[in-house]
Design a protein around this motif. Structure first.
Motif, mmCIF file in Angstrom:
data_model
loop_
_atom_site.group_PDB
_atom_site.id
_atom_site.type_symbol
_atom_site.label_atom_id
_atom_site.label_comp_id
_atom_site.label_asym_id
_atom_site.label_seq_id
_atom_site.Cartn_x
_atom_site.Cartn_y
_atom_site.Cartn_z
ATOM 1 N N VAL A 17 5.161 0.230 1.118
ATOM 2 C CA VAL A 17 4.895 -0.593 2.303
ATOM 3 C C VAL A 17 4.354 0.278 3.441
ATOM 4 C CG1 VAL A 17 5.969 -2.060 4.059
ATOM 5 C CG2 VAL A 17 6.530 -2.384 1.654
ATOM 6 N N ALA A 18 4.830 1.498 3.539
ATOM 7 C CA ALA A 18 4.347 2.406 4.591
ATOM 8 C C ALA A 18 2.855 2.709 4.445
ATOM 9 C CB ALA A 18 5.159 3.699 4.570
ATOM 10 N N ASP A 19 2.271 2.442 3.278
ATOM 11 C CA ASP A 19 0.835 2.665 3.049
ATOM 12 C C ASP A 19 -0.015 1.444 3.375
ATOM 13 O OD1 ASP A 19 1.129 5.318 1.905
ATOM 14 O OD2 ASP A 19 1.912 4.329 0.102
ATOM 15 N N GLY A 20 0.614 0.319 3.677
ATOM 16 C CA GLY A 20 -0.134 -0.930 3.864
ATOM 17 C C GLY A 20 -1.247 -0.818 4.890
ATOM 18 N N ALA A 21 -0.968 -0.225 6.045
ATOM 19 C CA ALA A 21 -2.001 -0.088 7.079
ATOM 20 C C ALA A 21 -3.132 0.817 6.598
ATOM 21 C CB ALA A 21 -1.389 0.450 8.370
ATOM 22 N N ASP A 22 -2.792 1.863 5.842
ATOM 23 C CA ASP A 22 -3.834 2.744 5.303
ATOM 24 C C ASP A 22 -4.709 2.010 4.292
ATOM 25 O OD1 ASP A 22 -3.173 5.019 6.812
ATOM 26 O OD2 ASP A 22 -1.658 5.628 5.344
ATOM 27 N N LEU A 23 -4.120 1.151 3.468
ATOM 28 C CA LEU A 23 -4.918 0.363 2.525
ATOM 29 C C LEU A 23 -5.915 -0.493 3.292
ATOM 30 C CD1 LEU A 23 -2.246 -0.853 -0.079
ATOM 31 C CD2 LEU A 23 -3.635 1.221 -0.142
ATOM 32 N N TYR A 41 -2.144 -6.495 2.885
ATOM 33 C CA TYR A 41 -1.995 -5.181 2.256
ATOM 34 C C TYR A 41 -0.539 -4.714 2.264
ATOM 35 C CZ TYR A 41 -7.014 -5.136 2.005
ATOM 36 O OH TYR A 41 -8.309 -5.457 1.697
ATOM 37 N N LEU A 42 0.213 -5.086 3.297
ATOM 38 C CA LEU A 42 1.645 -4.785 3.302
ATOM 39 C C LEU A 42 2.337 -5.503 2.147
ATOM 40 C CD1 LEU A 42 2.374 -5.047 7.131
ATOM 41 C CD2 LEU A 42 2.486 -2.972 5.736
ATOM 42 N N LEU A 43 2.025 -6.785 1.974
ATOM 43 C CA LEU A 43 2.608 -7.539 0.857
ATOM 44 C C LEU A 43 2.178 -6.947 -0.480
ATOM 45 C CD1 LEU A 43 2.257 -11.263 1.988
ATOM 46 C CD2 LEU A 43 4.368 -9.976 1.668
ATOM 47 N N TRP A 44 0.907 -6.579 -0.567
ATOM 48 C CA TRP A 44 0.399 -6.012 -1.822
ATOM 49 C C TRP A 44 1.170 -4.747 -2.187
ATOM 50 C CZ3 TRP A 44 -3.135 -8.873 -4.363
ATOM 51 C CH2 TRP A 44 -3.494 -8.388 -5.617
ATOM 52 N N ALA A 45 1.373 -3.879 -1.191
ATOM 53 C CA ALA A 45 2.082 -2.621 -1.432
ATOM 54 C C ALA A 45 3.545 -2.880 -1.806
ATOM 55 C CB ALA A 45 1.999 -1.722 -0.207
ATOM 56 N N ARG A 46 4.101 -3.954 -1.300
ATOM 57 C CA ARG A 46 5.486 -4.291 -1.640
ATOM 58 C C ARG A 46 5.594 -4.922 -3.020
ATOM 59 N NH1 ARG A 46 9.050 -9.230 0.581
ATOM 60 N NH2 ARG A 46 7.656 -10.226 -0.900
ATOM 61 N N ASP A 47 4.734 -5.901 -3.308
ATOM 62 C CA ASP A 47 4.907 -6.725 -4.505
ATOM 63 C C ASP A 47 4.123 -6.267 -5.730
ATOM 64 O OD1 ASP A 47 6.596 -8.285 -2.986
ATOM 65 O OD2 ASP A 47 5.115 -9.849 -2.596
ATOM 66 N N PHE A 48 3.063 -5.493 -5.543
ATOM 67 C CA PHE A 48 2.221 -5.097 -6.675
ATOM 68 C C PHE A 48 2.015 -3.585 -6.755
ATOM 69 C CE2 PHE A 48 0.891 -9.443 -5.536
ATOM 70 C CZ PHE A 48 1.236 -10.083 -6.708
ATOM 71 N N GLU A 60 -4.011 13.252 2.966
ATOM 72 C CA GLU A 60 -4.722 12.216 3.710
ATOM 73 C C GLU A 60 -5.093 11.065 2.777
ATOM 74 O OE1 GLU A 60 -8.639 11.814 6.566
ATOM 75 O OE2 GLU A 60 -8.044 13.776 5.845
ATOM 76 N N PRO A 61 -4.827 9.807 3.180
ATOM 77 C CA PRO A 61 -5.217 8.669 2.342
ATOM 78 C C PRO A 61 -6.721 8.699 2.102
ATOM 79 C CG PRO A 61 -3.831 7.952 4.165
ATOM 80 C CD PRO A 61 -4.188 9.386 4.422
ATOM 81 N N ALA A 62 -7.119 8.681 0.830
ATOM 82 C CA ALA A 62 -8.529 8.835 0.490
ATOM 83 C C ALA A 62 -9.086 7.654 -0.296
ATOM 84 C CB ALA A 62 -8.729 10.117 -0.319
ATOM 85 N N GLY A 63 -8.207 6.872 -0.931
ATOM 86 C CA GLY A 63 -8.681 5.736 -1.710
ATOM 87 C C GLY A 63 -7.524 4.956 -2.288
ATOM 88 N N PHE A 64 -7.850 3.779 -2.818
ATOM 89 C CA PHE A 64 -6.828 2.972 -3.475
ATOM 90 C C PHE A 64 -7.466 2.038 -4.484
ATOM 91 C CE2 PHE A 64 -7.988 0.031 -0.041
ATOM 92 C CZ PHE A 64 -8.061 -1.180 -0.716
ATOM 93 N N ILE A 65 -6.637 1.556 -5.388
ATOM 94 C CA ILE A 65 -6.987 0.448 -6.283
ATOM 95 C C ILE A 65 -5.819 -0.515 -6.235
ATOM 96 C CG2 ILE A 65 -7.371 -0.295 -8.666
ATOM 97 C CD1 ILE A 65 -8.739 2.357 -9.214
#
Length: 175
Positions: A17-23, A41-48, A60-65
């Protein structure tokens, strides 16, 4: 790739969840992804988180899928968004993230689906590389045609058709 880039510390992990804003920032920064609300994105990081990955380069946040298992077919991993910050492109980071995610879900997933617009050559190359690594083909079928999206007058932009690409079967890559 420079020697410095080859020595960079890259961490691939499920998002929290702490990554949601970065996503959200990474998606927004691409300039091409349909950016959802930060809340999504907060929900996504929590649920998926188990079917998603975030990449950090030197912390440093560089990417996501983002991905999920289809409720109607849990053996299918649907990849929803792939984002790499422009400062980290050209290093194979999207491929590393995708291969990591597929490996991490390999016990439960035997098929991958994603939607891609016909002009997105980078995504088509990425998923084609996955198919080749798994000794299989990538197939394309029409899924979401332009007429299914809201009109340009409503959204301020036109949305291209999204074709469904399928990679199956997913199995251990040949060595």
């Amino acid at each position: 790739m420079s020697d410095q880039q080859s020595n960079e510390l890259i961490i691939l992990r499920p998002p929290t969840v702490a990554d949601g804003a970065d996503l959200w920032r990474l998606a927004e920064g691409t300039g091409v992804l349909d950016t959802n609300t930060p809340y999504a994105y907060l929900l996504w990081a929590r649920d998926f988180a188990g079917t998603s990955v975030i990449a950090e380069v030197e912390g440093e946040p560089a990417g996501f899928i983002t991905g999920y298992r289809k409720p109607t077919d849990p053996s299918t991993l649907f990849v929803w968004q792939v984002a790499v910050d422009s400062r980290f492109r050209g290093r194979g980071l999207a491929k590393k993230m995708l291969f990591d995610l597929v490996e991490r879900t390999a016990d439960d997933v035997s098929r991958l689906e994603t939607t891609v617009t016909i002009d997105n050559e980078a995504s088509l190359a990425l998923f084609g590389a996955l198919a080749r690594a798994h000794g299989t083909e990538m197939t394309r079928t029409s899924l979401f045609t332009e007429d299914l999206f809201p009109h340009q007058e409503e959204t301020g932009e036109e949305h291209a058709a999204e074709d469904l690409y399928t990679v199956e079967p997913l199995h251990a890559p040949a060595t």
